[in-house]
Every structure is written in structure tokens, then in C-alpha cells.
Scaffold this active site. Structure first.
Site, mmCIF file in Angstrom:
data_model
loop_
_atom_site.group_PDB
_atom_site.id
_atom_site.type_symbol
_atom_site.label_atom_id
_atom_site.label_comp_id
_atom_site.label_asym_id
_atom_site.label_seq_id
_atom_site.Cartn_x
_atom_site.Cartn_y
_atom_site.Cartn_z
ATOM 1 N N ASN A 1 -97.774 -73.766 15.362
ATOM 2 C CA ASN A 1 -97.281 -75.022 15.354
ATOM 3 C C ASN A 1 -97.831 -76.458 16.201
ATOM 4 O OD1 ASN A 1 -95.809 -74.906 12.996
ATOM 5 N ND2 ASN A 1 -94.016 -75.071 13.891
ATOM 6 N N ARG B 1 -98.060 -76.815 3.893
ATOM 7 C CA ARG B 1 -97.564 -78.314 4.008
ATOM 8 C C ARG B 1 -97.635 -79.180 5.555
ATOM 9 N NH1 ARG B 1 -93.866 -79.850 2.038
ATOM 10 N NH2 ARG B 1 -93.211 -81.055 3.259
ATOM 11 N N PRO C 1 -90.018 -84.389 2.134
ATOM 12 C CA PRO C 1 -90.559 -84.861 1.588
ATOM 13 C C PRO C 1 -91.089 -85.539 2.913
ATOM 14 C CG PRO C 1 -87.898 -85.796 2.178
ATOM 15 C CD PRO C 1 -88.574 -84.250 2.192
ATOM 16 N N ASP D 1 -91.591 -89.151 3.697
ATOM 17 C CA ASP D 1 -91.460 -90.614 3.314
ATOM 18 C C ASP D 1 -92.017 -90.810 5.179
ATOM 19 O OD1 ASP D 1 -89.279 -88.249 3.813
ATOM 20 O OD2 ASP D 1 -88.418 -90.289 4.114
ATOM 21 N N ASP E 1 -87.146 -72.506 13.209
ATOM 22 C CA ASP E 1 -87.581 -71.403 13.356
ATOM 23 C C ASP E 1 -87.612 -70.429 13.947
ATOM 24 O OD1 ASP E 1 -89.294 -73.293 11.907
ATOM 25 O OD2 ASP E 1 -90.505 -73.672 13.737
ATOM 26 N N ARG F 1 -99.385 -65.836 8.254
ATOM 27 C CA ARG F 1 -99.525 -67.610 8.061
ATOM 28 C C ARG F 1 -99.501 -67.556 9.447
ATOM 29 N NH1 ARG F 1 -96.515 -71.619 4.795
ATOM 30 N NH2 ARG F 1 -97.219 -72.594 6.059
HETATM 31 N N1 EPU Z 1 -88.468 -85.231 6.060
HETATM 32 C C1 EPU Z 1 -87.852 -85.532 5.330
HETATM 33 N N2 EPU Z 1 -88.990 -87.003 5.414
HETATM 34 C C2 EPU Z 1 -90.594 -86.763 6.185
HETATM 35 C C3 EPU Z 1 -90.040 -85.533 6.812
HETATM 36 C C4 EPU Z 1 -89.334 -84.561 7.542
HETATM 37 O O1 EPU Z 1 -86.430 -86.448 5.389
HETATM 38 O O2 EPU Z 1 -91.085 -87.544 5.445
HETATM 39 C C5 EPU Z 1 -86.708 -83.649 6.476
HETATM 40 C C6 EPU Z 1 -87.524 -82.425 6.208
HETATM 41 O O3 EPU Z 1 -87.048 -82.454 4.811
HETATM 42 C C7 EPU Z 1 -86.627 -81.876 7.617
HETATM 43 C C8 EPU Z 1 -86.180 -82.748 8.483
HETATM 44 O O4 EPU Z 1 -86.899 -83.878 8.210
HETATM 45 O O5 EPU Z 1 -85.397 -81.354 6.637
HETATM 46 C C9 EPU Z 1 -87.422 -81.548 9.586
HETATM 47 O O6 EPU Z 1 -88.849 -81.976 8.698
HETATM 48 P P1 EPU Z 1 -90.058 -82.131 9.959
HETATM 49 O O7 EPU Z 1 -90.428 -83.189 9.356
HETATM 50 O O8 EPU Z 1 -89.599 -82.175 11.383
HETATM 51 O O9 EPU Z 1 -90.129 -80.358 9.874
HETATM 52 P P2 EPU Z 1 -92.085 -80.206 9.868
HETATM 53 O O10 EPU Z 1 -92.778 -81.062 10.405
HETATM 54 O O11 EPU Z 1 -92.348 -80.532 8.049
HETATM 55 C C10 EPU Z 1 -91.977 -78.472 11.801
HETATM 56 C C11 EPU Z 1 -92.591 -77.344 12.016
HETATM 57 C C12 EPU Z 1 -91.724 -76.130 10.702
HETATM 58 C C13 EPU Z 1 -90.098 -76.689 11.653
HETATM 59 C C14 EPU Z 1 -89.842 -77.764 11.995
HETATM 60 C C15 EPU Z 1 -88.588 -77.691 11.831
HETATM 61 C C16 EPU Z 1 -94.766 -77.595 11.764
HETATM 62 C C17 EPU Z 1 -96.972 -77.660 11.521
HETATM 63 N N3 EPU Z 1 -94.041 -76.903 11.382
HETATM 64 O O12 EPU Z 1 -92.485 -78.950 10.380
HETATM 65 O O13 EPU Z 1 -92.550 -75.415 11.525
HETATM 66 O O14 EPU Z 1 -90.111 -75.712 11.119
HETATM 67 O O15 EPU Z 1 -90.701 -78.901 12.225
HETATM 68 O O16 EPU Z 1 -89.430 -77.645 13.372
HETATM 69 O O17 EPU Z 1 -94.843 -78.329 13.026
HETATM 70 C C18 EPU Z 1 -92.496 -72.525 10.912
HETATM 71 O O18 EPU Z 1 -93.570 -72.752 10.947
HETATM 72 O O19 EPU Z 1 -91.952 -71.694 10.518
HETATM 73 C C19 EPU Z 1 -92.428 -74.403 10.356
HETATM 74 C C20 EPU Z 1 -91.306 -73.816 8.944
#
Ligand code: EPU
Length: 417
Positions: free
Chosen positions: A23, A93, A123, A125, A305, A397
Site C-alpha cells: 500500500n 481499486r 466510494p 467521493d 487490514d 495480490r
Molecule cells: N470512503 C468513502 N469515500 C471516499 C473514500 C473512502 O466513503 O471517497 C470510505 C470507504 O468506503 C471506507 C473508509 O472511507 O469505509 C476508508 O476507506 P479508505 O479510503 O481509507 O480506503 P482505501 O484508501 O480505499 C486503503 C488500503 C486498504 C485499507 C484501507 C484502510 C490501499 C491501496 N488500500 O484503502 O488496503 O484497508 O486503506 O486502511 O492503500 C488491503 O491492503 O487489504 C486493503 C484493503
């Protein structure tokens, strides 16, 4: 489709090296879009998500050169296609991480909207809201986000919720914006800090990374840099949880100790003896683990995670634990599979009640997402008899050579093709 066959019941023992962090690597690779100069990235883990990201960047016209030591040199000088297509985004994603850099450097991006995924609706957003505030306009056409902009403008952005890739996208975009961007309620994850340090190495002016207010003074251009990706704290935590669950004794080399405070604290609560040095962690679990209750939340709290892996440990603990998931709405899919191995777990909304049992028994189970797969591997290492884990492409992955590393620690594990 590959499967894993595990004959459980062997305590893990020995030493293993932690790989580069998935990540952190993914956003750092995407940061190469921000400059026409070459970004050389080392300590890149060999994983399917990394391959997907490199394929995406190459499809955009970037020069991607791998060296024999696992490093990657990236040059966006000839990037001429600003599209992240559906067939790649749907498998990963994190492809959304090209959005901020493309808009900032080229004033345009077309990125397929990620759909729902196994762990929730997820999302984007907040990514869009931040870039809109900086002056980008957005349309959704044919399932794609189409963003256009003149040079982005620095603004103050208050994120509605803490989002890791959302913070990363805006921080990357802000490096080339006109003026100063302040991101409030920013994610403090170590991977965000690692990306900021790489960007600073490329000439970006960033302060406050690692706190919830990140300030970025935009510059006209970024330059060439060499950067080594930080060690993976989730891979490290997964091996430690596996060692604790099997009552083993292991040492991790090349670990980032300070990124693992919440996880190490919970493993100590489970009864593990933990010692740390500058870049190593050793763990010894002598007795049956005590139950540990966790509540996931953004860093520095306990990471979502690692939720599934700690649940596997709690399955064989001497007592009952409560596991509450607050980050994603649907991240308990491993529960059904753990029950097939004999675990006693009830789920009520966002909380799982895990009543520890003396032992698990091997069965065929199915991996549903990356960390759920890691949890099933741990449960399989503990269970008596054979466990077959199906659909392990999820595991590939995010874990580099996991069966090799576990075999090296004495586990009886092999891949069936
Ligand atoms: N969220 C929104 N709107 C947005 C962005 C996020 O509602 O625009 C919500 C998400 O739906 C979720 C929460 O905010 O409920 C947190 O999501 P976040 O955006 O932090 O997750 P991410 O950036 O998509 C990264 C990691 C994930 C990890 C999460 C939380 C990467 C590539 N992925 O995802 O890693 O679980 O942060 O720490 O950095 C994994 O490695 O298995 C993995 C899923």
C-alpha cells in the site's frame, strides 16, 4: 485456479524478511506520472497488484523498466493515454491513484468508476470532492470519471472522513498546483508518510505528513528521484499473528517497528513475548493465547487490514474476544469459512464475538478477499489435518511468496496448481 494445501499443527520457527509495503508501493508507482523525469523505485514487492499497476502505467504510454533486483524505473515522458480502463480498475481499486497525478500534470483523466468490492461499497467521493475544490470539473460518462482542469489551485480541504488513498490522491495532485493546499482530517497511515517522503525526494514541498493536517506548497515541476519503499507492516503483522497462533517463535528482519505499535500491543495482550531492535521484531508465544478484543480504526489505531488475522488468533484463544470493524461495512466474510474449521463466532452488526476453542480441524475453505485469505492461512496453520484454501489469487495480490516464506518457517504448506 491455484489452491493452497496446509497440513496444520506445526509451530512457526525461524527468521523471515519482510517485503516492501504493497500500500506504499502502489501510490509511489503512480507518483511517477507527476514528472517527465525518471523515478526509480526499489524494495518493490513482487505482487499481482504491483503488476496490475505497472500494466496500467505501461498502457498509458509510460516507459516501465524492471531491474534484476526487483526495482522499477518509470518515465512518464511519453505518456499519451490518460485512461484507466474498466478491465484493470475492476481487478484493483487502487487504480484510482492515477486520477490525482493525471489531472495535476496533464489536466485530464478518464478513470473507470470502481464498483462495489468484496469488503464494502467503497466510494471515491472524497477524491472527487478534493480535486473539484482545486478547480477540476468532473463528469460521469459510460461508467468513467472524466476529469478536466486548467492548472489546479491550492485550497483548504476538510475531508469528510479519513481516507488513505483519498489523502494520497489529493496530496499528489497538490504538489503541482498553484499555491498552497491544506488537507485537514488527512490520513496518518505510514504509507501516506512514505508517499510524502518519495514526493519530497522528487522536489515536492510537503509538511505535516503523519499528522491530520498536511500542507503542500505547489511547485512547477518535479524531478528525478530514487526511492526505497517502506517495509510492509501488514505482512509483518500477519507473520507475527501466525507465529502467535501456532505457539511458535520467529524473528522478522527488515521490519518497520514503529509502524506496528497497535498490533504489537495486542499480540502482547495475547501473551506473546516480543522483543524489538532497529529493524527486527522477535515473537515467542509459549502458552495458549489469551483472547484479545480489537476495534479497527484509522492509524494509529488497530488496522482494519489486520482484523481478520487477529480473529484467527482469537479462534483458538482461552476465552472470548470482541472484534469490532469500523472502517469497512462488510469485512467479516472470513467468519463463515472459519466456522467450517470449527471456530465459534457470532456476528452482530459490526461486532464479532469469538469464543476461543481448543483446536480447529482442517477443511476446504474459500478465500474471499486479501486479508480474509491471510486469516484462513493462519487458521489452516493451526488446524489439525489438511486445510485446502481455494481462490488464493486474492492472496497473491498482497503477499509476496507467502508459501515459500511460511515453508521456510517450518510450515507444511504447498501450492496446488
Ligand atoms: N470512503 C468513502 N469515500 C471516499 C473514500 C473512502 O466513503 O471517497 C470510505 C470507504 O468506503 C471506507 C473508509 O472511507 O469505509 C476508508 O476507506 P479508505 O479510503 O481509507 O480506503 P482505501 O484508501 O480505499 C486503503 C488500503 C486498504 C485499507 C484501507 C484502510 C490501499 C491501496 N488500500 O484503502 O488496503 O484497508 O486503506 O486502511 O492503500 C488491503 O491492503 O487489504 C486493503 C484493503
Amino acid at each position: 485456479m491455484d489452491k493452497l494445501l496446509i497440513q496444520g499443527g506445526v509451530p512457526l520457527r525461524g527468521e523471515v524478511r519482510v517485503s516492501g509495503a504493497k500500500n506504499a508501493a502502489l501510490p509511489i508507482l503512480c507518483a511517477s506520472i507527476l514528472t517527465a523525469r525518471t523515478l526509480r523505485v526499489s524494495n518493490v514487492p513482487h505482487l499481482r497488484d504491483v503488476t496490475t499497476t505497472l500494466t496500467l502505467l505501461a498502457q498509458m504510454g509510460m516507459d516501465v523498466a524492471l531491474d534484476e533486483r526487483g526495482g522499477v524505473a518509470l518515465s512518464a515522458q511519453r505518456l499519451d493515454n490518460r485512461v484507466a480502463p474498466y478491465d484493470l480498475v475492476k481487478t484493483m481499486r487502487a487504480s484510482i491513484l492515477v486520477l490525482g497525478p493525471l489531472v495535476a500534470r496533464f489536466g485530464e483523466a478518464r478513470v473507470s468508476l470502481p464498483g462495489g468490492c468484496a469488503i464494502g461499497s467503497r466510494p471515491v467521493d472524497q477524491h472527487i470532492k478534493g480535486l473539484q475544490a482545486m478547480g477540476a470539473s468532473f463528469e460521469i460518462e459510460h461508467g468513467y470519471i472524466h476529469a478536466r482542469s486548467e492548472r489546479l489551485r491550492g485550497v483548504r480541504i476538510v475531508m469528510d472522513m479519513i481516507t488513505v488513498t483519498g489523502t494520497e490522491n489529493i496530496m499528489m495532485a497538490a504538489t503541482l498546483a498553484e499555491g498552497t493546499t491544506v488537507i485537514e482530517n488527512a490520513a496518518r497511515e505510514p504509507e501516506v508518510v512514505d508517499l510524502a517522503q518519495c514526493l519530497i525526494g522528487m522536489g515536492a514541498q510537503i509538511t505535516g505528513h503523519g499528522t491530520d493536517v498536511i500542507t503542500v506548497h505547489g511547485v512547477h515541476a518535479l524531478h528525478a528521484a530514487d526511492y526505497a519503499v517502506m517495509p510492509d507492516r501488514i505482512e509483518a503483522g500477519t507473520f507475527l499473528a501466525a507465529a502467535a497462533a501456532t505457539r511458535g517463535e520467529i524473528t522478522l528482519r527488515s521490519a518497520r517497528v514503529d509502524s506496528l505499535d497497535a498490533v504489537l500491543g495486542k499480540l502482547q495482550e495475547a501473551g506473546a513475548l516480543i522483543e524489538v531492535g532497529d529493524d527486527w521484531i522477535s515473537l515467542k508465544q509459549a502458552a495458549r493465547p489469551a483472547p484479545v478484543s480489537v476495534r479497527t480504526a484509522p492509524y494509529p489505531a488497530f488496522p482494519t487490514d489486520m482484523q481478520a488475522q487477529v480473529m484467527a488468533l482469537d479462534c483458538v484463544a482461552d476465552g472470548t474476544a470482541l472484534i469490532t470493524e469500523t472502517v469497512f461495512e462488510n469485512r467479516f466474510m472470513h467468519v463463515q469459512e472459519l466456522r467450517r474449521l470449527g471456530a465459534e463466532i457470532d456476528v452482530d452488526g459490526h461486532t464479532a464475538v469469538v469464543r476461543g476453542v481448543r483446536g480447529l480441524s482442517g477443511a476446504t475453505v474459500m478465500a474471499t478477499d486479501l486479508r480474509a485469505s491471510a486469516c484462513l492461512v493462519i487458521a489452516g496453520l493451526v488446524a489439525e489435518g489438511d486445510t485446502v484454501i481455494d481462490r488464493i489469487y486474492h492472496l497473491d495480490r498482497g503477499y509476496e511468496r507467502i508459501e515459500e516464506k511460511l515453508s521456510h518457517l517450518g510450515a507444511r504448506i504447498r501450492r496446488i496448481r
